[in-house]
Design a protein around this motif. Structure first.
Motif, PDB file in Angstrom:
ATOM      1  N   LEU A 254      11.526 -27.142 -15.184  1.00 34.98           N
ATOM      2  CA  LEU A 254      11.672 -28.190 -14.643  1.00 34.98           C
ATOM      3  C   LEU A 254      10.144 -28.900 -14.018  1.00 34.98           C
ATOM      4  N   THR A 255      10.308 -30.106 -15.034  1.00 36.57           N
ATOM      5  CA  THR A 255       9.095 -30.805 -14.991  1.00 36.57           C
ATOM      6  C   THR A 255       8.626 -31.846 -13.796  1.00 36.57           C
TER       7      THR A 255
ATOM      8  N   ASN B  59      10.663 -34.960 -11.862  1.00 37.18           N
ATOM      9  CA  ASN B  59      11.318 -35.704 -12.199  1.00 37.18           C
ATOM     10  C   ASN B  59      13.101 -35.656 -12.188  1.00 37.18           C
ATOM     11  N   GLY B  60      13.560 -34.033 -11.996  1.00 39.02           N
ATOM     12  CA  GLY B  60      14.956 -33.924 -11.964  1.00 39.02           C
ATOM     13  C   GLY B  60      15.728 -34.879 -10.914  1.00 39.02           C
ATOM     14  N   PHE B  61      14.422 -35.145  -9.952  1.00 40.70           N
ATOM     15  CA  PHE B  61      15.076 -35.165  -8.439  1.00 40.70           C
ATOM     16  C   PHE B  61      16.067 -36.569  -8.654  1.00 40.70           C
ATOM     17  N   THR B  62      15.683 -37.895  -9.585  1.00 42.91           N
ATOM     18  CA  THR B  62      15.630 -38.880 -10.392  1.00 42.91           C
ATOM     19  C   THR B  62      17.344 -38.134 -11.472  1.00 42.91           C
ATOM     20  N   PRO B  63      18.060 -37.942 -11.831  1.00 41.12           N
ATOM     21  CA  PRO B  63      18.732 -37.355 -13.108  1.00 41.12           C
ATOM     22  C   PRO B  63      19.052 -38.688 -14.168  1.00 41.12           C
TER      23      PRO B  63
ATOM     24  N   PHE C 259      14.244 -39.997 -16.564  1.00 41.92           N
ATOM     25  CA  PHE C 259      12.717 -39.818 -17.459  1.00 41.92           C
ATOM     26  C   PHE C 259      13.860 -38.872 -18.661  1.00 41.92           C
ATOM     27  N   PRO C 260      14.488 -39.344 -19.560  1.00 40.89           N
ATOM     28  CA  PRO C 260      14.516 -38.547 -20.712  1.00 40.89           C
ATOM     29  C   PRO C 260      13.912 -37.986 -21.171  1.00 40.89           C
ATOM     30  N   HIS C 261      13.068 -38.418 -21.834  1.00 38.71           N
ATOM     31  CA  HIS C 261      11.943 -37.576 -23.021  1.00 38.71           C
ATOM     32  C   HIS C 261      11.433 -36.977 -22.130  1.00 38.71           C
ATOM     33  N   THR C 262      11.215 -36.645 -20.857  1.00 36.46           N
ATOM     34  CA  THR C 262      10.753 -34.894 -20.142  1.00 36.46           C
ATOM     35  C   THR C 262      11.622 -34.186 -19.877  1.00 36.46           C
ATOM     36  N   GLU C 263      13.202 -34.645 -20.240  1.00 36.29           N
ATOM     37  CA  GLU C 263      14.105 -33.421 -19.948  1.00 36.29           C
ATOM     38  C   GLU C 263      13.938 -32.328 -21.315  1.00 36.29           C
ATOM     39  N   VAL C 264      13.642 -32.505 -22.062  1.00 36.46           N
ATOM     40  CA  VAL C 264      12.874 -31.907 -23.675  1.00 36.46           C
ATOM     41  C   VAL C 264      13.013 -30.802 -23.217  1.00 36.46           C
ATOM     42  N   PHE C 265      11.327 -30.763 -21.874  1.00 34.65           N
ATOM     43  CA  PHE C 265      11.434 -29.208 -21.334  1.00 34.65           C
ATOM     44  C   PHE C 265      12.329 -28.946 -20.398  1.00 34.65           C
ATOM     45  N   GLU C 266      13.667 -29.509 -20.061  1.00 32.92           N
ATOM     46  CA  GLU C 266      14.760 -29.072 -19.095  1.00 32.92           C
ATOM     47  C   GLU C 266      15.335 -28.321 -20.043  1.00 32.92           C
ATOM     48  N   LEU C 267      15.875 -28.430 -20.994  1.00 38.19           N
ATOM     49  CA  LEU C 267      17.115 -28.036 -21.383  1.00 38.19           C
ATOM     50  C   LEU C 267      16.964 -26.203 -21.745  1.00 38.19           C
ATOM     51  N   PRO C 268      17.861 -25.837 -21.554  1.00 35.22           N
ATOM     52  CA  PRO C 268      18.206 -24.482 -21.074  1.00 35.22           C
ATOM     53  C   PRO C 268      17.208 -23.606 -22.062  1.00 35.22           C
ATOM     54  N   PHE C 269      16.801 -22.808 -21.856  1.00 39.75           N
ATOM     55  CA  PHE C 269      16.006 -21.388 -22.688  1.00 39.75           C
ATOM     56  C   PHE C 269      15.094 -22.487 -23.693  1.00 39.75           C
ATOM     57  N   MET C 270      14.524 -23.726 -23.223  1.00 39.24           N
ATOM     58  CA  MET C 270      13.878 -23.898 -24.433  1.00 39.24           C
ATOM     59  C   MET C 270      12.239 -24.386 -23.902  1.00 39.24           C
ATOM     60  N   THR C 271      11.479 -23.094 -23.281  1.00 34.55           N
ATOM     61  CA  THR C 271      10.624 -22.705 -23.166  1.00 34.55           C
ATOM     62  C   THR C 271       9.701 -21.638 -22.684  1.00 34.55           C
ATOM     63  N   TYR C 272       9.148 -21.095 -22.275  1.00 37.85           N
ATOM     64  CA  TYR C 272       9.111 -19.265 -22.269  1.00 37.85           C
ATOM     65  C   TYR C 272       7.486 -19.414 -21.695  1.00 37.85           C
ATOM     66  N   ASP C 273       6.707 -20.545 -21.088  1.00 36.66           N
ATOM     67  CA  ASP C 273       4.985 -20.332 -21.456  1.00 36.66           C
ATOM     68  C   ASP C 273       4.969 -21.504 -20.720  1.00 36.66           C
TER      69      ASP C 273
ATOM     70  N   SER D  39      17.936 -29.514 -11.201  1.00 38.56           N
ATOM     71  CA  SER D  39      18.002 -30.754 -12.850  1.00 38.56           C
ATOM     72  C   SER D  39      18.869 -30.718 -13.147  1.00 38.56           C
ATOM     73  N   ARG D  40      19.998 -31.996 -13.240  1.00 36.60           N
ATOM     74  CA  ARG D  40      20.899 -31.931 -14.319  1.00 36.60           C
ATOM     75  C   ARG D  40      20.781 -31.150 -15.387  1.00 36.60           C
ATOM     76  N   MET D  41      20.438 -31.212 -16.115  1.00 33.98           N
ATOM     77  CA  MET D  41      20.184 -30.336 -17.106  1.00 33.98           C
ATOM     78  C   MET D  41      20.646 -28.648 -16.458  1.00 33.98           C
ATOM     79  N   VAL D  42      20.151 -27.751 -16.014  1.00 37.66           N
ATOM     80  CA  VAL D  42      20.662 -26.604 -15.587  1.00 37.66           C
ATOM     81  C   VAL D  42      22.009 -26.425 -14.667  1.00 37.66           C
ATOM     82  N   ASN D  43      21.876 -27.717 -13.692  1.00 33.14           N
ATOM     83  CA  ASN D  43      23.596 -27.958 -13.387  1.00 33.14           C
ATOM     84  C   ASN D  43      24.641 -28.268 -14.067  1.00 33.14           C
ATOM     85  N   GLN D  44      24.554 -28.232 -15.082  1.00 34.88           N
ATOM     86  CA  GLN D  44      25.280 -28.618 -16.566  1.00 34.88           C
ATOM     87  C   GLN D  44      25.997 -27.220 -16.966  1.00 34.88           C
ATOM     88  N   LEU D  45      24.875 -26.692 -17.193  1.00 42.64           N
ATOM     89  CA  LEU D  45      24.600 -25.103 -18.290  1.00 42.64           C
ATOM     90  C   LEU D  45      25.918 -24.119 -15.761  1.00 42.64           C
TER      91      LEU D  45
END
Length: 344
Positions: free
Chosen positions: A239-240, A96-100, A103-117, A175-181
């Motif tokens: 990434l999602t 999904n991150g290839f087209t920044p 798919f805005p809803h999916t980006e919740v899982f691409e936020l920095p330090f959001m997922t752990y498993d 993704s655009r999330m990690v690029n911003q970070l």
């Protein structure tokens, strides 16, 4: 990981076996599956081929899935989702991150330090797909699976142990999330497809990349850089992915073959896919260990400092999706709740 790959496979297999009636008609269907990685890479070999083989077997051979790796049908990885929409391919595996921002809803899982498993996140992702995305982000395709990879991390030409160590480095972000970070941390984010990483590292176009351990083996990253930075607790990024099918092609299938596709899709498959990607991290990490590479593990205490620096990424995303009528904070809270509840 709460379960090992064998347990995941057992769950997936049990799920697929449930309710499968043998087809009675003789009609045969050929479906074209297109994706961007070489056929021998982990995702095609351990997930997509497993899925396709199960579909073929459960249809008693009435469905044949032709597999085209490495963009053999043409186009670029960001175009895959449109290839599914337009019918260039019947099924695609897409990032999904290839087209920044598409798919805005999916980006919740691409936020920095959001997922752990990966399993927990993939489970939450499918549940939130059904609730928020099926008729919004992905209204133009039929989604068969939604998942994330194992913890994202840094692979660099010089050691990165603190946020300041990234200053001035050119880092490929996924993704655009990690690029911003990366930009917040003083690095220069470089947008590249994952397949361009080896050449870009070898030629010094980039000083490092953000990818999980799993994909480093196919890309020979541990031979191109000597430093790897991983995090205890939540991952610096993720990434999602989606496995997506052309809607008209799905609807053209006989009803019993639609049931075969459905029986191999959904929550159990998504958890299987995410868990399998995470399981592949270990062998890939061992390659770096065997090479004598420098592996830096950021403790949970030190990672908290990185998380604090990442807060503006959250604020910017919440403001951005608000303009699209989406309550970003509510999505964050829901995703965290579903991930925390996984396995309980």
């Amino acid at each position: 990981m709460r379960t090992r790959r064998g347990a995941i496979g057992a769950i997936f297999g049990t799920f697929l076996a449930a309710g499968m009636a043998a087809p009675v008609a003789a009609q045969e269907e050929t479906l074209v599956l297109h994706q961007f990685l070489p056929a021998q890479a982990n995702v095609p070999r351990l997930i997509l081929d497993v899925w396709a083989d199960k579909v073929e077997a459960d249809s008693d051979g009435r469905i044949k899935i032709e597999r085209y790796p490495a963009m053999q049908l043409g186009g670029t990885p960001p175009e895959l989702i449109d290839q599914a929409i337009d019918g260039v391919a019947d099924i695609v595996w897409a990032v999904n991150g290839f087209t920044p921002g598409r798919f805005p809803h999916t980006e919740v899982f691409e936020l920095p330090f959001m997922t752990y498993d990966a399993e927990a996140a993939s489970s939450a992702y499918w549940q939130m797909f059904e609730t928020h995305m099926a008729d919004a982000d992905f209204a133009e395709v039929k989604i068969l699976g939604t998942w994330v990879h194992g913890p994202g991390m840094l692979h660099t030409s010089r050691p990165v142990a603190t946020p300041g160590d990234l200053a001035g480095m050119k880092i490929r972000g996924g993704s655009r999330m990690v690029n911003q970070l990366l930009e917040l941390l003083g690095a220069e984010p470089i947008g590249l497809p994952v397949t361009a990483i080896p050449e870009s590292l070898s030629k010094g176009v980039i000083d490092g990349t953000t990818i999980p351990w799993e994909v480093t083996s196919a890309l020979k990253v541990s031979e191109l850089v000597n430093n790897h930075t991983e995090f205890d607790g939540p991952a610096i990024y993720n990434l999602t992915f989606v496995l997506a099918m052309n809607k008209d092609r799905y609807e053209s299938l006989p009803e019993d073959l639609q049931k075969v596709i459905d029986g191999n899709s959904g929550l159990a498959f998504s958890i299987f896919a995410g868990g399998t990607m995470a399981e592949a991290d270990g062998p890939a990490r061992q390659i770096a260990v065997d090479n004598g590479n420098n592996i830096i593990t950021i403790s949970a205490e030190d990672a908290a400092k990185w998380e604090e620096l990442a807060r503006p990424v959250y604020d910017a995303w919440i403001a951005d999706v608000a303009e699209k009528g989406i309550d970003g904070q509510a999505l964050i809270d829901e995703a965290k709740g579903l991930m925390d509840a996984y396995g309980k």
